[in-house]
Scaffold this active site. Sequence first.
Site, PDB file in Angstrom:
ATOM      1  N   PHE A  32      -1.179  54.983  27.903  1.00 47.50           N
ATOM      2  CA  PHE A  32      -1.976  54.499  26.781  1.00 47.50           C
ATOM      3  C   PHE A  32      -1.624  53.046  26.479  1.00 47.50           C
ATOM      4  CE2 PHE A  32      -3.034  54.418  22.129  1.00 47.50           C
ATOM      5  CZ  PHE A  32      -4.402  54.535  22.288  1.00 47.50           C
ATOM      6  N   ASP A  59       9.431  56.281  26.797  1.00 48.25           N
ATOM      7  CA  ASP A  59       8.198  56.578  26.076  1.00 48.25           C
ATOM      8  C   ASP A  59       7.910  58.056  26.305  1.00 48.25           C
ATOM      9  OD1 ASP A  59       5.617  56.937  25.149  1.00 48.25           O
ATOM     10  OD2 ASP A  59       4.904  54.984  25.825  1.00 48.25           O
ATOM     11  N   HIS A  93       4.357  61.949  25.245  1.00 49.74           N
ATOM     12  CA  HIS A  93       3.844  63.203  25.805  1.00 49.74           C
ATOM     13  C   HIS A  93       4.950  64.228  26.051  1.00 49.74           C
ATOM     14  CE1 HIS A  93       0.195  61.003  27.896  1.00 49.74           C
ATOM     15  NE2 HIS A  93       0.181  60.900  26.578  1.00 49.74           N
ATOM     16  N   GLN A 116       0.902  61.846  16.654  1.00 51.99           N
ATOM     17  CA  GLN A 116      -0.554  61.736  16.483  1.00 51.99           C
ATOM     18  C   GLN A 116      -1.197  63.097  16.702  1.00 51.99           C
ATOM     19  OE1 GLN A 116      -2.630  61.792  19.453  1.00 51.99           O
ATOM     20  NE2 GLN A 116      -4.563  61.327  18.435  1.00 51.99           N
ATOM     21  N   LYS A 122      -0.906  65.327  19.880  1.00 53.86           N
ATOM     22  CA  LYS A 122       0.398  65.490  20.518  1.00 53.86           C
ATOM     23  C   LYS A 122       0.940  66.906  20.353  1.00 53.86           C
ATOM     24  CE  LYS A 122       0.607  61.240  21.981  1.00 53.86           C
ATOM     25  NZ  LYS A 122      -0.700  60.735  21.535  1.00 53.86           N
ATOM     26  N   ARG A 162      15.925  46.606   4.858  1.00 57.77           N
ATOM     27  CA  ARG A 162      17.080  46.999   4.062  1.00 57.77           C
ATOM     28  C   ARG A 162      18.153  47.592   4.975  1.00 57.77           C
ATOM     29  NH1 ARG A 162      12.669  49.389   0.847  1.00 57.77           N
ATOM     30  NH2 ARG A 162      12.325  48.087  -0.985  1.00 57.77           N
ATOM     31  N   TYR A 171      16.474  45.341  -3.349  1.00 55.65           N
ATOM     32  CA  TYR A 171      15.786  44.078  -3.075  1.00 55.65           C
ATOM     33  C   TYR A 171      16.602  43.148  -2.193  1.00 55.65           C
ATOM     34  CZ  TYR A 171      12.147  45.442  -6.330  1.00 55.65           C
ATOM     35  OH  TYR A 171      11.116  46.110  -6.944  1.00 55.65           O
ATOM     36  N   ARG A 220       7.707  53.812   6.802  1.00 51.71           N
ATOM     37  CA  ARG A 220       8.185  55.139   6.466  1.00 51.71           C
ATOM     38  C   ARG A 220       7.051  56.165   6.478  1.00 51.71           C
ATOM     39  NH1 ARG A 220      10.261  51.724   2.238  1.00 51.71           N
ATOM     40  NH2 ARG A 220       8.655  52.615   0.901  1.00 51.71           N
TER      41      ARG A 220
END
Length: 407
Positions: free
Chosen positions: A100, A171, A174, A197, A200, A229, A236, A246
Site C-alpha cells: 500500500f 510493516d 497485514h 483500519q 485489517k 511531551r 505544556y 492519540r
Amino acid sequence: MSSKTRQLAINGGPKTIEKTFPWPIYDESEVNAVAAVVAGGKWGNPDCGDEVERFERAFAEYCGSKYAITCVNGSVSLRLALMACGVEPGDEVIVPPYTFITTASSVIECNCVPVFVDIDPETYNISPAAIEAAITPRTKVIIPVHFGGLACDMDAIMDIAKRHQLKVIEDAAHGHGAEYKGKKLGSIGHVGSFSFQSSKNLTSGEGGIVITDDDELYAIMHSLRNVGRVEGGQWYEHYNPGCNYRITQMQAVLLSAQLKRLEAQTRKRNGNGLYLNGLLENIEGIAPLKRTEAVTLHGYHIYIFKYDASEFGGLPKSEFAAMLAAEGVPSFKGYPHPLYKQPLFQNKTWMCYAIPDTADYSQTHCPVAEQACDTDAIWILQHAMLGERADMEAFASAILKIQEAAR
C-alpha cells in the site's frame, strides 16, 4: 471439488457461493464495552487513559514485546517509527513496490527517499538479495512488508541490517497474529508497525500501533505520539516535534475485545489457507504462494495465488478476477501497478523536495512486482478465510467452473 460446465454468474448463471462473510465480527461484548465508555464520560485520551494503556500492555504481551504505543492509524505508526530511528532529510529507506502507498509515502513525509527493490516471485515479499544490492552510504532503514500476512525472510533481513548498521521497521499492517519461527510478526525488527483500519485482521475502524523492545525508541515514539511531551514532564512542555496522534478510549476497548478473538481467528485463517493451498495446487494454471517452514503461522490478511492465463484460454487476469468475484468469492485483482508508477513518484511534485534528481522513478523497474500486478496475482480477502472447509472447496470449484467455461 468437481464442477459441471454451467453458465457463469457474470453472464447470468447461478453463483457458486451464495453466502456472505461478515466483517468485522463482534457481539455484545464490544457493544457493552463501548457503551460503558460513553456512559462513563471519559472518551478522549489526554494522558493515555486507563483503557488505552490496558490495551497497549495486552498487545505488547501478545506480541512478546516490551512496549506498545497506539496512534491514530498505520500510516502514522510508520512515520513515528522512521522518526524514532533517526532518519534525516535525504536519507534512503528501502521498501518493496508491492504494498500500500503509505509504506512509501510515510518515507516522503519524513523528507527521505524511498528506494524500491523487487519482490521474491515465490512469496511476493521483499527480496533480501535485492535489498543488499540497493544499499548505499545514504541508506538508513529497511521496511520489509509482511504482505498478506506472510512473514518475510527476517533472518536474512536482520543479518543484512546488522552488517550494514541499519534499522529494520517491520510493516506488519497485514501481520496481526502471524508468526516467523514462532515469533509474532512485528517483534523481530527494531520496531513493528500495525494498522487497525477497518479491513485489517484486528480492527477498531481506524488506528495503529508500534511495538519495540528498545527503551530509547519507545521514549521517542511515545513523545512524538503525544505532542512532543515526555513521561514525567509538564503538560505544556514539548521536547519533540510530535503531534496529537492519540486514539480514544472507545477505540481501545474495541481493540481489547477484538484482541481476545485474534489468536483463534488467525489459526482458522492459517488452517483454511493450508487446505485451500492443497485444493488449488491441483488446478492447472493456479499456483498458491510459497510458504517456507519458517512461516509457523500465516495471517492470511490476503490469500494470494498466481494465475496463468494460458491455462484459461488466454482469459486476461482482469476478466478472470471479475468472473471469480461474480461467482461469490470475496476476491480482487490486486494492485494495478507497483508503487513507483504512481503519479506521486512519476511526477515528483514539489512535496518531494527531499528526493534528489538522481532518483528517477521513471527508470525504476521491478519485473516481478510488475508481473504480479499485470498478469499474475489474484487476491482472496481475509474475511473469506474465516469460512469453513466447504467454503474453501467452493472457492476452488468456482475457479474450475471459470476454467471449463474459458476452455
